[in-house]
Design a protein around this motif. Structure first.
Motif, short mmCIF file in Angstrom:
data_model
loop_
_atom_site.label_atom_id
_atom_site.label_comp_id
_atom_site.label_asym_id
_atom_site.label_seq_id
_atom_site.Cartn_x
_atom_site.Cartn_y
_atom_site.Cartn_z
N ASP A 134 0.87 -1.18 0.00
CA ASP A 134 0.00 0.00 0.00
C ASP A 134 0.91 1.23 0.00
OD1 ASP A 134 -1.68 2.13 0.47
OD2 ASP A 134 -2.90 1.08 1.94
N LYS A 135 1.01 1.89 -1.14
CA LYS A 135 1.93 3.02 -1.26
C LYS A 135 1.42 4.28 -0.58
CE LYS A 135 4.06 1.43 -5.56
NZ LYS A 135 4.40 1.75 -6.97
N ALA A 136 0.11 4.37 -0.43
CA ALA A 136 -0.48 5.59 0.13
C ALA A 136 -0.54 5.57 1.66
CB ALA A 136 -1.87 5.81 -0.44
N PHE A 137 -1.10 4.50 2.24
CA PHE A 137 -1.28 4.44 3.69
C PHE A 137 -0.81 3.10 4.26
CE2 PHE A 137 -4.65 7.18 1.91
CZ PHE A 137 -4.31 8.38 2.53
N PRO A 138 0.48 2.78 4.15
CA PRO A 138 0.96 1.48 4.62
C PRO A 138 1.01 1.40 6.14
CG PRO A 138 2.80 2.85 3.99
CD PRO A 138 1.57 3.62 3.62
N ASP A 139 0.90 0.18 6.66
CA ASP A 139 1.08 -0.02 8.10
C ASP A 139 2.55 0.05 8.49
OD1 ASP A 139 -1.67 -0.54 8.84
OD2 ASP A 139 -1.49 -2.40 7.70
N LEU A 140 3.42 -0.26 7.54
CA LEU A 140 4.86 -0.21 7.81
C LEU A 140 5.57 0.33 6.58
CD1 LEU A 140 7.01 -1.10 9.99
CD2 LEU A 140 7.35 -3.13 8.58
N ASP A 156 10.95 3.38 8.74
CA ASP A 156 10.67 4.81 8.68
C ASP A 156 9.68 5.15 9.79
OD1 ASP A 156 9.77 7.38 8.12
OD2 ASP A 156 9.65 7.05 5.96
N THR A 157 10.16 5.86 10.82
CA THR A 157 9.30 6.17 11.98
C THR A 157 8.34 7.31 11.69
OG1 THR A 157 10.62 7.89 13.10
CG2 THR A 157 11.34 5.61 13.37
N SER A 158 8.64 8.12 10.66
CA SER A 158 7.88 9.36 10.44
C SER A 158 6.70 9.20 9.49
CB SER A 158 8.82 10.44 9.88
OG SER A 158 9.95 10.60 10.69
N GLY A 159 6.90 8.45 8.41
CA GLY A 159 5.88 8.38 7.37
C GLY A 159 6.14 9.47 6.35
N ASN A 160 5.16 10.29 6.05
CA ASN A 160 5.38 11.42 5.15
C ASN A 160 6.47 12.32 5.71
OD1 ASN A 160 3.37 10.57 3.39
ND2 ASN A 160 1.78 11.79 4.39
N ARG A 223 0.66 18.08 13.23
CA ARG A 223 0.68 16.97 12.28
C ARG A 223 -0.35 15.91 12.69
NH1 ARG A 223 4.94 14.83 8.69
NH2 ARG A 223 4.87 12.55 8.69
N LYS A 224 -1.02 15.35 11.70
CA LYS A 224 -2.12 14.42 12.00
C LYS A 224 -1.64 13.04 12.42
CE LYS A 224 -5.89 16.45 9.33
NZ LYS A 224 -5.25 17.76 9.08
N GLU A 225 -0.53 12.54 11.85
CA GLU A 225 -0.07 11.21 12.22
C GLU A 225 1.40 10.99 11.89
OE1 GLU A 225 -2.13 8.10 10.17
OE2 GLU A 225 -1.19 8.55 8.24
N PHE A 226 1.98 10.02 12.57
CA PHE A 226 3.34 9.56 12.32
C PHE A 226 3.27 8.06 12.01
CE2 PHE A 226 3.59 13.11 15.27
CZ PHE A 226 4.55 13.93 14.68
N ALA A 227 4.26 7.56 11.29
CA ALA A 227 4.25 6.15 10.90
C ALA A 227 4.26 5.21 12.10
CB ALA A 227 5.46 5.86 9.99
#
Length: 388
Positions: A134-140, A156-160, A223-227
């Motif tokens: 899932d390139k857009a919203f992966p779990d990892l 990657d702890t950050s995500g975007n 920020r709304k979320e982190f990885a």
């Protein structure tokens, strides 16, 4: 401590030193500068804190394994030797970001595919199921970095990218990256102890970052979320504790932060973004042409801005940059003025001698961050006062 682990903070060229300083002040251990990165050691709570608070980091990576590989079979075998069930379940999703500097591997897409196969095959053999991409919203989000024959695997702890602070919803043409803006401000010595002005404020990025630095507000609090929030060991209570601790260190600000722009649309967007960032009490924005303004406050004024430099714009660059120099010289005494530009030719027409010139990159464009010290009276008079 046994719960500590190594992490890597990615950044822009030229920001390594200030990022290392940020990490040290935040409490990181074993801080070491590299090229466009700084490595450090901390625990899970510090990983949360680094993502929330660092202003000049683009990503925080958590290395989990490294090995040597000269061909695709060795690459597959190395990635397959990691126990991926520690990090993800068969019914979850993942994505791989690869960076390759090696004669052994020519394409990042091929590297990503080979690493994906190693992970998927491991799950299929063990469970009969496989995680999906899932390139857009992966779990990892997995980071693969290959330098010659050295392969580094990290989470990657950050995500975007961390420049996506969460407050900027409206932008103008070519807005400055938030991490780049924060780094420029820190390089300029901005500490919130004087009045501040961005005379060409665009969508308000310098204004927002300046206010957050002045008040010690965590850079990514909006920020709304982190990885790491999707990880197996996600600790919501610990994250809340870290967040509350950082918010408890916000300080008062006793000066002014102002922004000008001559475009009504830019002023409107900047006001929206400042409102999104909950910084309205610190910042004033108005429609005005910098070349028709003058310093209207006593004492020192700290100016930082990002003037246009694209020749495709309907601006005569030589005249525009000459007007910048003339306006600073005539109308802004007692000012430290900094700006970043990618038009190195136009910079010659400012007509002032910079006291500092720092090489940076704005995206892929080689740029210069320059400082002009505008004295009360002449520089000769200022020097004589110091001597006396």
């Amino acid at each position: 401590m046994e719960n500590n682990f190594k992490m890597i903070a990615k950044t822009f060229f030229g920001f390594e030193e200030i990022l290392a300083k940020e990490l040290t002040q935040l409490g990181a251990q074993e801080v070491e500068q590299g090229v466009r990165m700084v490595s450090f050691v901390g625990d899970k709570g510090f990983m949360y804190k680094a993502n929330l608070a660092l202003r000049t980091a683009l990503k925080i990576l958590k290395p989990i394994y490294s090995f040597r590989a000269n061909n695709d079979q060795a690459l597959y075998k190395g990635v397959a030797s990691i126990n991926w069930s520690r990090y993800i379940n068969a019914n979850q999703t993942f994505v791989i970001d690869a960076t390759v500097h090696s004669q052994n591997f020519n394409h990042t897409e091929f590297v990503s595919q080979k690493c994906k196969d190693a992970i998927v095959d491991q799950f299929r053999e063990r469970t009969g199921q496989r995680p999906s991409i899932d390139k857009a919203f992966p779990d990892l989000r997995i980071n693969i970095h290959i330098d010659r024959d050295q392969v580094s695997v990290a989470l990657d702890t950050s995500g975007n990218s961390l420049h996506q602070r969460g407050y900027r919803t409206a932008t103008n043409l070519a807005p400055i990256n938030e991490v780049l803006a924060a780094g420029v401000l820190l390089l300029s010595g901005w500490d919130g102890q004087t009045d501040f002005l961005d005379p060409m404020c665009g969508s308000g990025t310098f204004l927002a970052e300046a206010a957050m630095i002045a008040c010690n507000i965590p850079a990514n609090i909006n920020r709304k979320e982190f990885a790491f929030e999707k990880w197996k060991d996600w600790d919501n209570d610990l994250f809340d504790k870290i967040t509350d601790s950082l918010l408890g260190k916000i300080r008062e600000f006793h000066h002014t932060i102002k922004g000008y722009d001559k475009a009504p649309s830019a002023v409107s967007k900047a006001k929206d973004n400042i409102k999104n960032a909950n910084l309205e009490e610190y910042i004033t924005i108005k429609e005005d042409n910098f070349f028709e303004t003058e310093k209207n406050s006593e004492g020192k004024l700290h100016i930082v801005f990002n003037p246009p430099y694209d020749e495709r714009l309907d601006i005569h660059m030589e005249e525009f940059y000459k007007n910048i120099g003339d306006t600073l010289k005539k109308n802004y005494p007692g000012t430290n003025a900094w700006f970043i530009t990618g038009n190195l030719e136009a910079l010659k027409y400012v007509g002032l001698k910079p006291s500092r010139k720092i090489k940076l990159f704005n995206a892929s464009i080689e740029s210069r961050l320059v400082k002009y010290e505008m004295y009360e009276g002449s520089k000769r008079t200022k020097f004589q006062e110091v001597q006396e």
